[in-house]
Design a protein around this motif. Structure first.
Motif, PDB file in Angstrom:
ATOM      1  N   VAL A 281      84.081  39.806  20.988  1.00  0.00           N
ATOM      2  CA  VAL A 281      84.540  40.173  22.332  1.00  0.00           C
ATOM      3  C   VAL A 281      85.639  41.219  22.194  1.00  0.00           C
ATOM      4  O   VAL A 281      86.808  40.907  21.971  1.00  0.00           O
ATOM      5  N   GLY A 282      85.238  42.474  22.269  1.00  0.00           N
ATOM      6  CA  GLY A 282      86.212  43.560  22.228  1.00  0.00           C
ATOM      7  C   GLY A 282      86.951  43.710  20.923  1.00  0.00           C
ATOM      8  O   GLY A 282      88.074  44.224  20.891  1.00  0.00           O
ATOM      9  N   TRP A 283      86.342  43.296  19.795  1.00  0.00           N
ATOM     10  CA  TRP A 283      86.981  43.377  18.479  1.00  0.00           C
ATOM     11  C   TRP A 283      88.324  42.639  18.472  1.00  0.00           C
ATOM     12  O   TRP A 283      89.320  43.076  17.926  1.00  0.00           O
ATOM     13  N   THR A 284      88.351  41.489  19.124  1.00  0.00           N
ATOM     14  CA  THR A 284      89.519  40.612  19.126  1.00  0.00           C
ATOM     15  C   THR A 284      89.043  39.196  18.795  1.00  0.00           C
ATOM     16  O   THR A 284      87.840  38.913  18.775  1.00  0.00           O
ATOM     17  N   GLU A 285      89.985  38.313  18.553  1.00  0.00           N
ATOM     18  CA  GLU A 285      89.641  36.921  18.280  1.00  0.00           C
ATOM     19  C   GLU A 285      89.887  36.051  19.507  1.00  0.00           C
ATOM     20  O   GLU A 285      90.272  34.888  19.406  1.00  0.00           O
ATOM     21  N   LYS A 286      89.629  36.613  20.692  1.00  0.00           N
ATOM     22  CA  LYS A 286      89.792  35.848  21.918  1.00  0.00           C
ATOM     23  C   LYS A 286      88.837  34.650  21.959  1.00  0.00           C
ATOM     24  O   LYS A 286      89.190  33.586  22.442  1.00  0.00           O
ATOM     25  N   ASN A 287      87.624  34.863  21.462  1.00  0.00           N
ATOM     26  CA  ASN A 287      86.599  33.813  21.478  1.00  0.00           C
ATOM     27  C   ASN A 287      85.914  33.767  20.118  1.00  0.00           C
ATOM     28  O   ASN A 287      84.789  34.239  19.959  1.00  0.00           O
ATOM     29  N   PRO A 288      86.554  33.189  19.107  1.00  0.00           N
ATOM     30  CA  PRO A 288      86.008  33.211  17.748  1.00  0.00           C
ATOM     31  C   PRO A 288      84.944  32.159  17.475  1.00  0.00           C
ATOM     32  O   PRO A 288      84.427  32.079  16.359  1.00  0.00           O
ATOM     33  N   ILE A 289      84.591  31.369  18.477  1.00  0.00           N
ATOM     34  CA  ILE A 289      83.766  30.188  18.233  1.00  0.00           C
ATOM     35  C   ILE A 289      82.414  30.514  17.619  1.00  0.00           C
ATOM     36  O   ILE A 289      81.913  29.765  16.766  1.00  0.00           O
ATOM     37  N   LEU A 290      81.778  31.632  18.006  1.00  0.00           N
ATOM     38  CA  LEU A 290      80.471  31.962  17.451  1.00  0.00           C
ATOM     39  C   LEU A 290      80.554  32.199  15.945  1.00  0.00           C
ATOM     40  O   LEU A 290      79.682  31.759  15.186  1.00  0.00           O
ATOM     41  N   GLY A 291      81.603  32.881  15.526  1.00  0.00           N
ATOM     42  CA  GLY A 291      81.794  33.113  14.102  1.00  0.00           C
ATOM     43  C   GLY A 291      82.104  31.832  13.352  1.00  0.00           C
ATOM     44  O   GLY A 291      81.619  31.634  12.220  1.00  0.00           O
ATOM     45  N   MET A 292      82.872  30.967  13.966  1.00  0.00           N
ATOM     46  CA  MET A 292      83.207  29.697  13.328  1.00  0.00           C
ATOM     47  C   MET A 292      81.960  28.832  13.146  1.00  0.00           C
ATOM     48  O   MET A 292      81.777  28.184  12.107  1.00  0.00           O
ATOM     49  N   MET A 293      81.111  28.832  14.118  1.00  0.00           N
ATOM     50  CA  MET A 293      79.863  28.074  14.013  1.00  0.00           C
ATOM     51  C   MET A 293      78.986  28.637  12.903  1.00  0.00           C
ATOM     52  O   MET A 293      78.366  27.890  12.132  1.00  0.00           O
ATOM     53  N   ARG A 294      78.922  29.973  12.795  1.00  0.00           N
ATOM     54  CA  ARG A 294      78.109  30.599  11.751  1.00  0.00           C
ATOM     55  C   ARG A 294      78.698  30.314  10.364  1.00  0.00           C
ATOM     56  O   ARG A 294      77.958  30.022   9.414  1.00  0.00           O
ATOM     57  N   LEU A 295      80.017  30.382  10.245  1.00  0.00           N
ATOM     58  CA  LEU A 295      80.663  30.094   8.960  1.00  0.00           C
ATOM     59  C   LEU A 295      80.428  28.651   8.539  1.00  0.00           C
ATOM     60  O   LEU A 295      80.202  28.362   7.359  1.00  0.00           O
ATOM     61  N   ALA A 296      80.467  27.735   9.505  1.00  0.00           N
ATOM     62  CA  ALA A 296      80.211  26.321   9.192  1.00  0.00           C
ATOM     63  C   ALA A 296      78.821  26.154   8.577  1.00  0.00           C
ATOM     64  O   ALA A 296      78.628  25.383   7.631  1.00  0.00           O
ATOM     65  N   ASP A 297      77.849  26.894   9.112  1.00  0.00           N
ATOM     66  CA  ASP A 297      76.493  26.827   8.563  1.00  0.00           C
ATOM     67  C   ASP A 297      76.423  27.445   7.170  1.00  0.00           C
ATOM     68  O   ASP A 297      75.750  26.917   6.268  1.00  0.00           O
ATOM     69  N   LEU A 298      77.122  28.559   6.976  1.00  0.00           N
ATOM     70  CA  LEU A 298      77.084  29.249   5.686  1.00  0.00           C
ATOM     71  C   LEU A 298      77.680  28.406   4.577  1.00  0.00           C
ATOM     72  O   LEU A 298      77.247  28.493   3.413  1.00  0.00           O
ATOM     73  N   PHE A 299      78.678  27.600   4.870  1.00  0.00           N
ATOM     74  CA  PHE A 299      79.296  26.749   3.852  1.00  0.00           C
ATOM     75  C   PHE A 299      78.308  25.741   3.256  1.00  0.00           C
ATOM     76  O   PHE A 299      78.532  25.210   2.159  1.00  0.00           O
ATOM     77  N   GLU A 300      77.211  25.490   3.974  1.00  0.00           N
ATOM     78  CA  GLU A 300      76.217  24.546   3.466  1.00  0.00           C
ATOM     79  C   GLU A 300      75.324  25.162   2.395  1.00  0.00           C
ATOM     80  O   GLU A 300      74.565  24.451   1.736  1.00  0.00           O
ATOM     81  N   ASN A 301      75.422  26.485   2.234  1.00  0.00           N
ATOM     82  CA  ASN A 301      74.672  27.180   1.192  1.00  0.00           C
ATOM     83  C   ASN A 301      75.626  27.438   0.021  1.00  0.00           C
ATOM     84  O   ASN A 301      76.593  28.196   0.153  1.00  0.00           O
TER      85      ASN A 301
END
Length: 395
Positions: A281-301
């Motif tokens: 969202v505008g190159w800010t961390e106003k709403n980082p939740i999508l990235g956090m969800m993706r990172l949570a999945d990546l940690f399983e690999n």
């Protein structure tokens, strides 16, 4: 040589006030080889009667008995399209007379062109041009990015600035990307544009060939629930933004934003996508939740977990720290609520001040009465007051 057929899909739902103007703008086109697939989405006004009065065989009405909403109704129309080219026209907008002709000429003379948009004018409910009074919006809708790559970045970080009623595209592209996705009610066109830009460049005719209507009923203050739905749909589009993007295109579009400038492998690209989604969202961390969800999945690999640690110095410990921040909210909505709360507090404070003033007046009046009752003149006139009270009781 016979002119190629253009399939125009129009979906209408209770737009009786503007429907005639939209249909007439198609009938008045200088380009004549078209079909208008007009899907009425169970209107409850006089729209059906308006549609039925047109006898032109090129108009092919579809009357739905149940309201299915914009995406499903549009897909029904697209399924019936037989033309070489596809155009969409909302039933409250209208075209300039040479809109189809100019776009078809462009396609026929430039085989590389797959999608074409035009400039537009903003009009009010009386169809008067209001470009000057809504200049910021007018400039946004007529703004352009320099290239396909810039459009991809703009769509990801900012959002949409294109209007589908100005668009025409080759039917084979529709066959390739598919129709509208049913999960979207307000951003269905934007989601469709995102899939298109992943396939080809956008081309523009810089003439205002569309009249795009803006009315007060479109204001988010009138329908505040639209604001929330709009934001939720935008976030869902971003969540799936990289799903079908080839690695080469991803690298070309977003390498300037990579945390690891040397990233080349698919696994590294997955890491970069997760970090980008934290700032979608505008190159800010106003709403980082999508990235956090993706990172949570990546940690399983295990392989990707190792890459995150060695090439990004990012471990589960860093994730835990970032995950301690409240994330499930829309910042603008919170700011709006905070503003409303402050306004309510101000009103309450003013009311409390008013009450205090009234209480002070009451206290002063009580003291005045007590002082008067203790005065010599009050005591001397007591017999007269007693006689007066007895007379009033007898009366």
């Amino acid at each position: 040589m016979k002119q190629p057929l253009v399939s125009i899909v129009m979906v209408n739902r209770n737009k009786e006030k503007y429907l005639d103007e939209a249909i007439k703008s198609v009938l008045e086109q200088t380009y004549k080889n078209w079909e208008l697939i007009l899907v009425d989405d169970c209107s409850t006004d006089t729209s059906v009667n308006i549609i039925k009065k047109y006898e032109d065989v090129r108009i092919k009405p579809v009357f739905l008995e149940k309201n299915v909403h914009i995406c499903k109704a549009t897909n029904m129309g697209l399924d019936l399209a037989k033309g070489r080219y596809i155009a969409r026209l909302d039933s409250d907008d209208f075209w300039r007379k040479d809109k189809l002709e100019k776009q078809v000429n462009l396609f026929e003379n430039h085989a590389e062109v797959k999608v074409c948009f035009t400039k537009l004018d903003l009009v009010n409910k009386e169809s008067e041009i209001i470009n000057d009074s809504m200049k910021e919006l007018y400039d946004l809708y007529n703004s352009r990015q320099k290239s396909r790559i810039d459009w991809i970045r703009f769509f990801f970080f900012v959002g949409n600035s294109l209007i589908q009623s100005s668009m025409m595209y080759r039917k084979e592209l529709l066959d390739e990307v598919g129709g509208f996705k049913l999960a979207y009610m307000q951003c269905h066109d934007f989601e469709f544009f995102v899939r298109l830009i992943m396939k080809c460049e956008f081309t523009f005719i810089e003439e205002p060939l569309l009249a795009y209507r803006r009315t007060q009923t479109q204001n988010s203050m009138v329908h505040p629930e639209n604001d929330s739905r709009y934001f939720n749909e935008y976030m869902n589009i971003r969540r799936h933004f990289f799903d079908d993007m080839p690695d080469a295109l991803f690298g070309e579009a977003f390498r300037d934003y990579f945390l690891n400038a040397d990233a080349v492998s698919h696994e590294e690209f997955l890491c970069e996508q997760a970090f980008l989604l934290r700032k979608c969202v505008g190159w800010t961390e106003k709403n980082p939740i999508l990235g956090m969800m993706r990172l949570a999945d990546l940690f399983e690999n295990k392989e990707i977990e190792k890459i995150l640690s060695e090439k990004y110095s990012y471990t589960p410990k860093d994730f835990y720290a970032q995950n301690s921040v409240f994330q499930y909210y829309e910042e603008e909505k919170i700011q709006k609520l905070e503003k409303e709360l402050q306004e309510a507090k101000t009103i309450i404070s003013n009311q409390e001040d008013h009450i205090r003033v009234l209480l002070d007046v009451k206290d002063n009046q009580q003291k005045y009465i007590e002082n008067m009752q203790n005065s010599a003149s009050w005591k001397m006139t007591k017999p007269l007051r007693t006689v007066k009270e007895k007379i009033e009781k007898k009366g």
